[in-house]
Design a protein around this motif. Structure first.
Motif, short mmCIF file in Angstrom:
data_model
loop_
_atom_site.label_atom_id
_atom_site.label_comp_id
_atom_site.label_asym_id
_atom_site.label_seq_id
_atom_site.Cartn_x
_atom_site.Cartn_y
_atom_site.Cartn_z
N ASP A 73 -18.75 -44.55 9.02
CA ASP A 73 -19.22 -45.74 9.75
C ASP A 73 -19.01 -47.04 8.97
O ASP A 73 -19.19 -48.13 9.52
CB ASP A 73 -20.72 -45.60 10.08
N ILE A 74 -18.64 -46.92 7.70
CA ILE A 74 -18.46 -48.13 6.89
C ILE A 74 -17.30 -48.96 7.43
O ILE A 74 -16.21 -48.43 7.65
CB ILE A 74 -18.18 -47.77 5.40
N GLU A 75 -17.58 -50.23 7.66
CA GLU A 75 -16.51 -51.10 8.14
C GLU A 75 -15.95 -51.92 6.99
O GLU A 75 -16.68 -52.36 6.12
CB GLU A 75 -17.04 -52.01 9.24
N ASP A 76 -14.64 -52.08 7.00
CA ASP A 76 -13.96 -52.82 5.95
C ASP A 76 -12.71 -53.39 6.59
O ASP A 76 -11.89 -52.64 7.13
CB ASP A 76 -13.61 -51.84 4.81
N GLY A 77 -12.60 -54.70 6.55
CA GLY A 77 -11.51 -55.38 7.23
C GLY A 77 -10.11 -54.92 6.84
O GLY A 77 -9.17 -55.06 7.59
N ARG A 78 -9.99 -54.35 5.65
CA ARG A 78 -8.67 -53.91 5.20
C ARG A 78 -8.25 -52.61 5.88
O ARG A 78 -7.09 -52.22 5.84
CB ARG A 78 -8.66 -53.68 3.68
N PHE A 79 -9.22 -51.91 6.47
CA PHE A 79 -8.96 -50.61 7.08
C PHE A 79 -8.92 -50.75 8.60
O PHE A 79 -9.90 -51.14 9.22
CB PHE A 79 -10.04 -49.60 6.66
N THR A 80 -7.77 -50.45 9.19
CA THR A 80 -7.58 -50.71 10.62
C THR A 80 -7.14 -49.45 11.38
O THR A 80 -7.01 -48.39 10.80
CB THR A 80 -6.49 -51.79 10.80
N HIS A 81 -6.90 -49.62 12.68
CA HIS A 81 -6.56 -48.46 13.52
C HIS A 81 -5.10 -48.03 13.39
O HIS A 81 -4.79 -46.85 13.50
CB HIS A 81 -6.86 -48.77 14.99
N ASP A 82 -4.20 -48.97 13.19
CA ASP A 82 -2.78 -48.63 13.08
C ASP A 82 -2.19 -49.37 11.89
O ASP A 82 -1.39 -50.28 12.04
CB ASP A 82 -2.04 -48.97 14.38
N PRO A 83 -2.61 -48.99 10.66
CA PRO A 83 -2.21 -49.76 9.48
C PRO A 83 -0.70 -49.76 9.26
O PRO A 83 -0.16 -50.64 8.61
CB PRO A 83 -2.92 -49.05 8.33
N LEU A 84 -0.03 -48.75 9.80
CA LEU A 84 1.42 -48.67 9.56
C LEU A 84 2.19 -49.34 10.67
O LEU A 84 3.41 -49.35 10.67
CB LEU A 84 1.85 -47.21 9.43
N ASN A 85 1.47 -49.89 11.63
CA ASN A 85 2.10 -50.52 12.78
C ASN A 85 3.15 -49.60 13.38
O ASN A 85 4.27 -50.01 13.66
CB ASN A 85 2.71 -51.88 12.39
N GLU A 86 2.76 -48.35 13.57
CA GLU A 86 3.71 -47.38 14.11
C GLU A 86 4.11 -47.75 15.53
O GLU A 86 5.19 -47.42 15.98
CB GLU A 86 3.10 -45.98 14.09
N ALA A 87 3.21 -48.44 16.21
CA ALA A 87 3.50 -48.81 17.59
C ALA A 87 4.84 -49.52 17.67
O ALA A 87 5.56 -49.41 18.66
CB ALA A 87 2.38 -49.69 18.13
N ALA A 88 5.21 -50.24 16.58
CA ALA A 88 6.44 -51.03 16.60
C ALA A 88 7.70 -50.20 16.37
O ALA A 88 8.80 -50.68 16.60
CB ALA A 88 6.35 -52.12 15.53
N SER A 89 7.56 -48.97 15.89
CA SER A 89 8.75 -48.20 15.51
C SER A 89 9.20 -47.17 16.54
O SER A 89 10.12 -46.41 16.30
CB SER A 89 8.50 -47.46 14.20
N HIS A 90 8.53 -47.14 17.69
CA HIS A 90 8.89 -46.16 18.72
C HIS A 90 10.20 -46.56 19.39
O HIS A 90 10.32 -47.64 19.91
CB HIS A 90 7.79 -46.04 19.77
N VAL A 91 11.16 -45.63 19.36
CA VAL A 91 12.43 -45.90 20.04
C VAL A 91 12.48 -45.15 21.36
O VAL A 91 13.32 -45.42 22.21
CB VAL A 91 13.63 -45.53 19.15
N ALA A 92 11.60 -44.19 21.52
CA ALA A 92 11.41 -43.46 22.77
C ALA A 92 9.96 -42.99 22.67
O ALA A 92 9.38 -43.03 21.58
CB ALA A 92 12.38 -42.29 22.87
N PRO A 93 9.35 -42.55 23.78
CA PRO A 93 7.95 -42.15 23.68
C PRO A 93 7.75 -41.05 22.63
O PRO A 93 8.30 -39.96 22.77
CB PRO A 93 7.62 -41.60 25.08
N GLY A 94 7.05 -41.37 21.54
CA GLY A 94 6.79 -40.35 20.52
C GLY A 94 7.94 -40.10 19.56
O GLY A 94 7.93 -39.12 18.84
N LEU A 95 8.93 -40.98 19.54
CA LEU A 95 10.02 -40.84 18.57
C LEU A 95 10.04 -42.09 17.70
O LEU A 95 10.22 -43.20 18.20
CB LEU A 95 11.36 -40.65 19.27
N LEU A 96 9.84 -41.89 16.38
CA LEU A 96 9.80 -43.02 15.46
C LEU A 96 11.10 -43.07 14.66
O LEU A 96 11.49 -42.08 14.04
CB LEU A 96 8.63 -42.85 14.47
N HIS A 97 11.76 -44.23 14.70
CA HIS A 97 12.98 -44.39 13.90
C HIS A 97 12.75 -45.56 12.95
O HIS A 97 13.07 -46.70 13.27
CB HIS A 97 14.20 -44.64 14.80
#
Ligand SMILES: *Cc1c(COP(=O)(O)O)cnc(C)c1O
Ligand code: SF4
Length: 329
Positions: A73-97
């Motif tokens: 439950d500890i909150e810390d601004g440095r810790f986020t939901h998608d720290p690697l910004n994987e959302a940006a690397s999808h080239v197809a649904p569920g394929l990361l390049h």
């Protein structure tokens, strides 16, 4: 030994903090847990893994990997939901390049075990596309990119898939000339060793491509006879097996612990590959080991044992062409 099939062991995993605590003889209410944490990411621990925990030890390094401490439950601004910004690397649904010659396929959302520190604990698996048409789209992308030499089946855990599904994926990937290697990232051989059987080994060696397995073991206590037997089925076929670990407070942040793990790995023909600094995922601050301490641990390892026993200390930084080695002298 477990006489149950891997599917039953998978389905019958321990799914509550109380059951987990009872299993290790601590009493259902020995430790407080985070309600919010288990809502986000439920408890899931195969009995075969829980059996390797020391009884009556609230600080057991295996328990610590899977128990949803109140600290989540500890909150810390440095810790986020998608720290690697994987959302940006999808080239197809569920394929990361992300990296030049290899793609990573999120093969399934299911894992055999839920590791509390996992950077995928907030991963939007429901968007990731596990349908037949999604797979066709991924295959299309892979086929049309000659620069891709390796397909990494990750997840979730790709070995949660049925053998028939894996066979189909391997058959299709085997037909693509520019793919040289297929890599499996899995915790199954560790947490439910019975997943590894003749049928699976046959599937993995189905084509001419090299099949490489990367395990995830954080502590020597995870290595037991059943696991060793499972890995032997791979190494005896000439398959390369590597291991990656995450460096975590109260689990493996000591030189002795890391050396013991590496020695046990090498004894079983598993090569220490990466030691990851924790990804800053929300709910995991209590596992953090700072870079200064991490460097010191690796330096001590280097001073004491053979170079091949020392994993590469890495951290992932969004936008880089590879995982970043942490260098020092
Ligand atoms: C970690 C990772 C890989 C594999 O990287 P290696 O350094 O080759 O082990 C590939 N793709 C993605 C998206 C990754 O996160
Ligand atoms: S098995 Fe791997 S992907 Fe699944 S929860 Fe554990 S670390 Fe995360």
């Amino acid at each position: 030994m477990h006489s149950q099939s891997w599917q039953i062991q998978f389905a019958n995993a321990i799914r509550s903090p109380a059951h987990l605590l009872e299993h290790v003889e601590l009493g259902a209410e020995a430790l407080g847990y985070s309600e919010n944490g288990i809502k986000q990411f439920p408890v899931r621990v195969p009995v075969a893994f829980a059996d390797r925990m020391q009884r009556q030890n609230p600080n057991d390094p295996l328990l610590r990997q899977v128990f949803p401490y109140l600290d989540e439950d500890i909150e810390d601004g440095r810790f986020t939901h998608d720290p690697l910004n994987e959302a940006a690397s999808h080239v197809a649904p569920g394929l990361l390049h992300k990296y030049e010659d290899r793609v990573l396929n999120i093969s399934t959302g299911a894992c055999a075990i839920h590791c509390r520190y996992c950077f995928r604990r907030h991963f939007p698996y429901q968007d990731s596309g596990f349908s037949h048409s999604d797979w066709q789209e991924k295959l299309g992308y892979i086929k049309s990119n000659n620069a891709i030499h390796e397909v990494i089946l990750s997840g979730g855990d790709p070995l949660s898939l049925a053998d028939s599904k894996l066979q189909e994926m391997f058959d299709q990937l085997n037909q693509i000339n520019h793919i040289k290697r297929i890599r499996i990232h899995s915790r199954f051989p560790v947490v439910i060793p019975d997943r590894i059987n003749k049928e699976l080994i046959k599937t993995l060696n189905r084509g001419k491509k090299e099949c490489i397995v990367v395990l995830h073991i954080n502590h020597a206590n995870e290595i037991n006879d059943a696991m060793i037997k499972a890995i032997k089925q791979m190494t005896s076929q000439g398959m390369l097996v590597f291991n990656q670990s995450v460096l975590m407070k109260g689990i493996n942040n000591s030189t002795e612990t890391l050396i013991k793990l590496s020695e046990k790995l090498i004894e079983n023909q598993i090569v220490p590959y990466y030691l990851h600094l924790l990804d800053p995922v929300s709910g995991t601050t209590h596992y953090e080991v700072g870079e200064t301490e991490a460097k010191k641990l690796i330096k001590e390892m280097k001073n004491r044992v053979s170079g091949y026993l020392v994993p590469k200390l890495v951290r992932e930084i969004h936008g880089q062409k590879s995982k970043i080695s942490i260098n020092f002298r």
